[in-house]
Design an enzyme around this catalytic site. Sequence first.
Site, PDB file in Angstrom:
ATOM      1  N   TYR A  56       0.813  -1.212   0.000  1.00 42.55           N
ATOM      2  CA  TYR A  56       0.000   0.000   0.000  1.00 42.55           C
ATOM      3  C   TYR A  56       0.851   1.270   0.000  1.00 42.55           C
ATOM      4  O   TYR A  56       0.436   2.305   0.523  1.00 42.55           O
ATOM      5  CB  TYR A  56      -0.951   0.005   1.197  1.00 42.55           C
ATOM      6  CG  TYR A  56      -1.797  -1.243   1.322  1.00 42.55           C
ATOM      7  CD1 TYR A  56      -2.082  -2.047   0.224  1.00 42.55           C
ATOM      8  CD2 TYR A  56      -2.306  -1.630   2.559  1.00 42.55           C
ATOM      9  CE1 TYR A  56      -2.843  -3.198   0.351  1.00 42.55           C
ATOM     10  CE2 TYR A  56      -3.079  -2.771   2.686  1.00 42.55           C
ATOM     11  CZ  TYR A  56      -3.339  -3.553   1.588  1.00 42.55           C
ATOM     12  OH  TYR A  56      -4.096  -4.694   1.725  1.00 42.55           O
ATOM     13  N   LEU A 204     -17.578  -4.680   2.247  1.00 43.41           N
ATOM     14  CA  LEU A 204     -18.668  -3.879   1.691  1.00 43.41           C
ATOM     15  C   LEU A 204     -18.567  -3.795   0.171  1.00 43.41           C
ATOM     16  O   LEU A 204     -19.033  -2.839  -0.448  1.00 43.41           O
ATOM     17  CB  LEU A 204     -18.659  -2.474   2.314  1.00 43.41           C
ATOM     18  CG  LEU A 204     -18.925  -2.447   3.824  1.00 43.41           C
ATOM     19  CD1 LEU A 204     -18.744  -1.051   4.387  1.00 43.41           C
ATOM     20  CD2 LEU A 204     -20.316  -2.982   4.141  1.00 43.41           C
ATOM     21  N   GLY A 205     -17.961  -4.838  -0.425  1.00 38.81           N
ATOM     22  CA  GLY A 205     -17.884  -4.905  -1.886  1.00 38.81           C
ATOM     23  C   GLY A 205     -17.194  -3.707  -2.499  1.00 38.81           C
ATOM     24  O   GLY A 205     -17.656  -3.146  -3.494  1.00 38.81           O
ATOM     25  N   ARG A 206     -16.050  -3.310  -1.913  1.00 31.40           N
ATOM     26  CA  ARG A 206     -15.277  -2.134  -2.344  1.00 31.40           C
ATOM     27  C   ARG A 206     -16.114  -0.862  -2.306  1.00 31.40           C
ATOM     28  O   ARG A 206     -15.917   0.070  -3.089  1.00 31.40           O
ATOM     29  CB  ARG A 206     -14.667  -2.346  -3.727  1.00 31.40           C
ATOM     30  CG  ARG A 206     -13.837  -3.623  -3.828  1.00 31.40           C
ATOM     31  CD  ARG A 206     -12.924  -3.644  -5.024  1.00 31.40           C
ATOM     32  NE  ARG A 206     -12.375  -4.977  -5.251  1.00 31.40           N
ATOM     33  CZ  ARG A 206     -11.417  -5.540  -4.535  1.00 31.40           C
ATOM     34  NH1 ARG A 206     -10.863  -4.870  -3.541  1.00 31.40           N
ATOM     35  NH2 ARG A 206     -10.995  -6.770  -4.803  1.00 31.40           N
ATOM     36  N   GLY A 207     -17.046  -0.829  -1.385  1.00 31.46           N
ATOM     37  CA  GLY A 207     -17.878   0.351  -1.195  1.00 31.46           C
ATOM     38  C   GLY A 207     -19.208   0.312  -1.917  1.00 31.46           C
ATOM     39  O   GLY A 207     -20.070   1.163  -1.689  1.00 31.46           O
TER      40      GLY A 207
END
Length: 325
Positions: A56, A204-207
């Site tokens: 990252y 959260l499913g990439r937002g």
Amino acid sequence: MQQRTLGTQGLTVSALGYGAMGLTMAYGPGDEEAGVAAVRRAHELGVTFFDTAELYGWGTGSNETLVGKAVKDFRDEVVLATKFGFTFEERGFGLDSRPENIRKVADNSLRYLGVDRIDVFYQHRVDPAVPIEDVAGTVKELIDAGKVAYFGLSEAGPQTIRRAHAVQPVSVLQSEYSLFERDVEQLFPTLEELGIGFVAYSPLGRGFITGTARPAGEYDATDMRNTDPRWQPGNFEKNVEAVERLGRLARERGITVSQLALAWLLARGEHIVPIPGTRSAARMQENAHAADVALTDEDLAAIREILPTGGFGARYAEGQVPTWI
């Protein structure tokens, strides 16, 4: 906040953790001040598990540096997880889990985080060029030396998990898991048999499951959602409809759709800890309260009717989905 035990080596963390990737990559330009505030708010709300990685952002100013700065005043109250195994290359990311690289990454991570121990050290992705026994053996050396407390794997398959576990007990496996993504459930019997905990990233499913998704192309050029199959025409509309239905169910329960999705994950088993990420202290507070939500059998049945097997579209672009062996 409720605590959960991951694995059989003594790793205990809050029922909800915090995934830090989005603070510095994948979702457009970051905001260090807001990121630090979100991490500190998570701690105030009882979150004790913070997840970062070498990937990252390498070096000074990296995600690890930001997380280390944010938790400095309460470091002894939290569990810090980071990862090794990727290399930065001109045309993308490569893999390197050679023992000498693992040792180098460990020393770098200790320095960037500003700590004397990495609580959980994950292999970020399986490196087919390096026997997993060598990887596990190297992490075992780091554990024996006091530099690492617990060993984790990410996106590993059943054979790999078993071979690693025979050399150094694996405390936790991390993979994507959410109402949109269910493939990892096939690994749960192996984890239960071996006594390994599970950390759900992108819960959260990439937002997408926050109800704020926009079509691909409407995000910053550096945002991975522009190429995520779930955001592409055809899949996008179906996923929006599913989230709208989930949102109606959530409102009937007096909660948000994000809280519903996180509570669903927590209800899947006591060995599961989701690590939602956010740059917003307010959103962090919303996520944390999901740990207080108890879903009924009727709630779970209603969710199952809306998304019986997951969302629409693969979780990575073609050729990028991890292979489990």
